[in-house]
Design a protein around this motif. Structure first.
Motif, PDB file in Angstrom:
ATOM      1  N   ARG A 144       9.527  39.753  91.862  1.00  0.00           N
ATOM      2  CA  ARG A 144      10.220  38.469  91.810  1.00  0.00           C
ATOM      3  C   ARG A 144      10.056  37.859  90.420  1.00  0.00           C
ATOM      4  NH1 ARG A 144       7.720  36.541  97.348  1.00  0.00           N
ATOM      5  NH2 ARG A 144       9.158  37.503  98.819  1.00  0.00           N
ATOM      6  N   PHE A 145      11.074  37.090  90.027  1.00  0.00           N
ATOM      7  CA  PHE A 145      11.080  36.440  88.725  1.00  0.00           C
ATOM      8  C   PHE A 145      11.538  34.995  88.906  1.00  0.00           C
ATOM      9  CE2 PHE A 145      12.038  40.904  88.363  1.00  0.00           C
ATOM     10  CZ  PHE A 145      11.220  41.352  87.346  1.00  0.00           C
ATOM     11  N   GLY A 146      10.851  34.086  88.247  1.00  0.00           N
ATOM     12  CA  GLY A 146      11.227  32.691  88.323  1.00  0.00           C
ATOM     13  C   GLY A 146      12.412  32.378  87.425  1.00  0.00           C
ATOM     14  N   PRO A 147      13.220  31.375  87.776  1.00  0.00           N
ATOM     15  CA  PRO A 147      14.363  30.996  86.943  1.00  0.00           C
ATOM     16  C   PRO A 147      13.922  30.136  85.764  1.00  0.00           C
ATOM     17  CG  PRO A 147      14.218  29.522  88.804  1.00  0.00           C
ATOM     18  CD  PRO A 147      13.126  30.555  88.994  1.00  0.00           C
ATOM     19  N   GLY A 148      14.803  30.016  84.776  1.00  0.00           N
ATOM     20  CA  GLY A 148      14.562  29.101  83.671  1.00  0.00           C
ATOM     21  C   GLY A 148      14.751  27.661  84.128  1.00  0.00           C
ATOM     22  N   PRO A 149      14.382  26.700  83.286  1.00  0.00           N
ATOM     23  CA  PRO A 149      14.395  25.292  83.691  1.00  0.00           C
ATOM     24  C   PRO A 149      15.767  24.758  84.073  1.00  0.00           C
ATOM     25  CG  PRO A 149      13.978  25.524  81.324  1.00  0.00           C
ATOM     26  CD  PRO A 149      13.858  26.877  81.913  1.00  0.00           C
ATOM     27  N   ASP A 150      16.834  25.238  83.450  1.00  0.00           N
ATOM     28  CA  ASP A 150      18.163  24.720  83.764  1.00  0.00           C
ATOM     29  C   ASP A 150      18.627  25.133  85.155  1.00  0.00           C
ATOM     30  OD1 ASP A 150      18.462  23.413  81.337  1.00  0.00           O
ATOM     31  OD2 ASP A 150      19.342  25.165  80.350  1.00  0.00           O
ATOM     32  N   LEU A 151      18.203  26.317  85.588  1.00  0.00           N
ATOM     33  CA  LEU A 151      18.618  26.810  86.903  1.00  0.00           C
ATOM     34  C   LEU A 151      17.597  26.526  87.993  1.00  0.00           C
ATOM     35  CD1 LEU A 151      20.380  30.145  85.953  1.00  0.00           C
ATOM     36  CD2 LEU A 151      21.387  28.302  87.302  1.00  0.00           C
ATOM     37  N   ALA A 152      16.399  26.082  87.608  1.00  0.00           N
ATOM     38  CA  ALA A 152      15.348  25.847  88.599  1.00  0.00           C
ATOM     39  C   ALA A 152      15.742  24.867  89.709  1.00  0.00           C
ATOM     40  CB  ALA A 152      14.078  25.368  87.903  1.00  0.00           C
ATOM     41  N   PRO A 153      16.586  23.858  89.460  1.00  0.00           N
ATOM     42  CA  PRO A 153      16.985  22.984  90.570  1.00  0.00           C
ATOM     43  C   PRO A 153      17.850  23.683  91.615  1.00  0.00           C
ATOM     44  CG  PRO A 153      17.323  21.884  88.461  1.00  0.00           C
ATOM     45  CD  PRO A 153      17.061  23.335  88.162  1.00  0.00           C
ATOM     46  N   PHE A 154      18.422  24.825  91.248  1.00  0.00           N
ATOM     47  CA  PHE A 154      19.347  25.519  92.138  1.00  0.00           C
ATOM     48  C   PHE A 154      18.784  26.827  92.691  1.00  0.00           C
ATOM     49  CE2 PHE A 154      21.566  23.463  88.585  1.00  0.00           C
ATOM     50  CZ  PHE A 154      22.292  22.484  89.260  1.00  0.00           C
ATOM     51  N   VAL A 155      18.002  27.526  91.894  1.00  0.00           N
ATOM     52  CA  VAL A 155      17.547  28.884  92.222  1.00  0.00           C
ATOM     53  C   VAL A 155      16.047  28.885  92.496  1.00  0.00           C
ATOM     54  CG1 VAL A 155      17.234  31.220  91.314  1.00  0.00           C
ATOM     55  CG2 VAL A 155      19.390  30.001  90.911  1.00  0.00           C
ATOM     56  N   GLU A 156      15.668  29.479  93.615  1.00  0.00           N
ATOM     57  CA  GLU A 156      14.243  29.635  93.957  1.00  0.00           C
ATOM     58  C   GLU A 156      13.616  30.738  93.119  1.00  0.00           C
ATOM     59  OE1 GLU A 156      11.066  28.355  96.322  1.00  0.00           O
ATOM     60  OE2 GLU A 156      13.100  27.917  97.014  1.00  0.00           O
ATOM     61  N   HIS A 157      14.233  31.920  93.163  1.00  0.00           N
ATOM     62  CA  HIS A 157      13.759  33.036  92.348  1.00  0.00           C
ATOM     63  C   HIS A 157      14.784  34.163  92.385  1.00  0.00           C
ATOM     64  CE1 HIS A 157      11.731  34.005  96.363  1.00  0.00           C
ATOM     65  NE2 HIS A 157      12.580  34.998  96.196  1.00  0.00           N
ATOM     66  N   TYR A 158      14.576  35.130  91.501  1.00  0.00           N
ATOM     67  CA  TYR A 158      15.308  36.400  91.537  1.00  0.00           C
ATOM     68  C   TYR A 158      14.373  37.433  92.155  1.00  0.00           C
ATOM     69  CZ  TYR A 158      17.899  33.792  88.030  1.00  0.00           C
ATOM     70  OH  TYR A 158      18.593  32.810  87.376  1.00  0.00           O
ATOM     71  N   VAL A 178      18.528  46.694  94.557  1.00  0.00           N
ATOM     72  CA  VAL A 178      19.193  45.409  94.720  1.00  0.00           C
ATOM     73  C   VAL A 178      18.512  44.381  93.827  1.00  0.00           C
ATOM     74  CG1 VAL A 178      19.907  43.592  96.322  1.00  0.00           C
ATOM     75  CG2 VAL A 178      19.657  45.947  97.159  1.00  0.00           C
ATOM     76  N   LEU A 179      19.325  43.650  93.088  1.00  0.00           N
ATOM     77  CA  LEU A 179      18.836  42.457  92.385  1.00  0.00           C
ATOM     78  C   LEU A 179      19.463  41.270  93.102  1.00  0.00           C
ATOM     79  CD1 LEU A 179      19.306  40.046  90.132  1.00  0.00           C
ATOM     80  CD2 LEU A 179      17.143  41.283  90.105  1.00  0.00           C
ATOM     81  N   GLY A 180      18.616  40.423  93.667  1.00  0.00           N
ATOM     82  CA  GLY A 180      19.106  39.294  94.436  1.00  0.00           C
ATOM     83  C   GLY A 180      18.738  37.965  93.804  1.00  0.00           C
ATOM     84  N   VAL A 181      19.553  36.978  94.082  1.00  0.00           N
ATOM     85  CA  VAL A 181      19.286  35.596  93.677  1.00  0.00           C
ATOM     86  C   VAL A 181      19.091  34.787  94.950  1.00  0.00           C
ATOM     87  CG1 VAL A 181      20.140  33.561  92.447  1.00  0.00           C
ATOM     88  CG2 VAL A 181      20.828  35.873  91.695  1.00  0.00           C
ATOM     89  N   ARG A 182      17.898  34.244  95.133  1.00  0.00           N
ATOM     90  CA  ARG A 182      17.694  33.362  96.277  1.00  0.00           C
ATOM     91  C   ARG A 182      17.849  31.920  95.812  1.00  0.00           C
ATOM     92  NH1 ARG A 182      12.478  33.331 100.242  1.00  0.00           N
ATOM     93  NH2 ARG A 182      11.832  31.312  99.421  1.00  0.00           N
TER      94      ARG A 182
END
Length: 275
Positions: A28-42, A98-102
């Protein structure tokens, strides 16, 4: 973007997680700050099963929408997964990745501004929600190389369509987070009182931004925790576990557990040793 430590990854929601992760290592990978309000993780999984062998994995899904870029023996796909009404079941065979975006609960809404409940129970081509760019994203992600590079490509794709933040959607997400953390919230009426909304108002909020009902969310988090705790400690008292998760009696706990996982908790516990 930073990879989460393997020993710190939560397996909550993955049924018989230890067995499954022998078949498909998870990153799992954390999102950058701009996407953090929308994305939990990759998240990234890869599997390579011997010819003729299959593996069936069940997941007690979180109340979150996923965008997935997949490649296996049937080709490549970019799909949007709404929240499954029942546990998500996937049969693995051959080789795949699979690369997923949660997305966060409430986090997908700003990209489309349509009730998330319209996606519930559905899997649709990503192009239906993101347009033809989704197919270009798919190839850029799957051609990127290692898991971290694939996650970076997914991040760049979403940054290109970055929406404005929606306070109502984020509030809905915080309510979902509170349900996950607070075992004392076991009734929709309690949650309504906590939010200051009527029960119907809370239901409308969840239908629009989350995609499932408050009752569904409460029940799902309790059963996720139950399965996870049974796996971590098979000797746990089911009576004590029922009380700790807010059930009035063990019978109701067993009924709910069986209705979602297909077997009562005692049978689930015994199945942990089956290979």
């Amino acid at each position: 973007m930073e990879e989460e430590r393997t020993d710190e990854l939560s397996t909550r929601g993955i049924v018989h997680a230890a067995r499954g992760l022998d078949k498909f290592p998870l990153a799992r990978f954390g999102p950058g700050p701009d996407l953090a309000p929308f994305v939990e993780h990759y998240w990234f999984v890869r599997y390579d099963l011997p010819s003729g062998e299959t593996y069936v994995q069940t997941v007690l899904s979180f109340p979150c929408v996923h965008l997935a870029f997949e490649e296996d023996e049937n080709g490549r796909r970019a799909l949007v997964y709404g929240i499954p009404k029942r546990p998500f079941v996937r049969t693995l065979r051959g080789s795949g990745r699979v690369l997923g975006v949660r997305f966060r609960a409430g986090g997908f809404y700003p990209f489309r501004h349509e009730d998330i409940s319209l996606l519930t129970g559905l899997t649709v081509p990503a192009a239906e929600r993101f347009g033809s760019d989704a197919n270009r994203w798919m190839h850029r992600v799957l051609d990127a190389g290692d898991a971290a590079a694939m996650a970076r490509q997914a991040e760049q794709a979403l940054m290109a369509v970055l929406p404005e933040r929606d306070p109502q959607a984020e509030w809905a997400g915080r309510i979902v987070g509170r349900v996950m953390q607070d075992r004392n919230l076991v009734k929709v009426e309690q949650l309504a009182e906590f939010t200051g909304l009527s029960v119907r108002g809370l239901q409308r909020l969840f239908r629009k931004y989350v995609g499932v009902s408050p009752k569904w969310v409460i029940k799902r988090f309790r059963l996720q925790e139950a399965a996870e705790r049974i796996e971590r400690d098979p000797s746990v008292s089911l009576a004590d576990l029922a009380v700790q998760l807010g059930y009035f009696d063990q019978a109701h706990f067993i009924k709910d557990f069986k209705s979602v996982l297909g077997v009562p908790p005692e049978a689930y516990r015994k199945g942990l040793d089956v290979r």
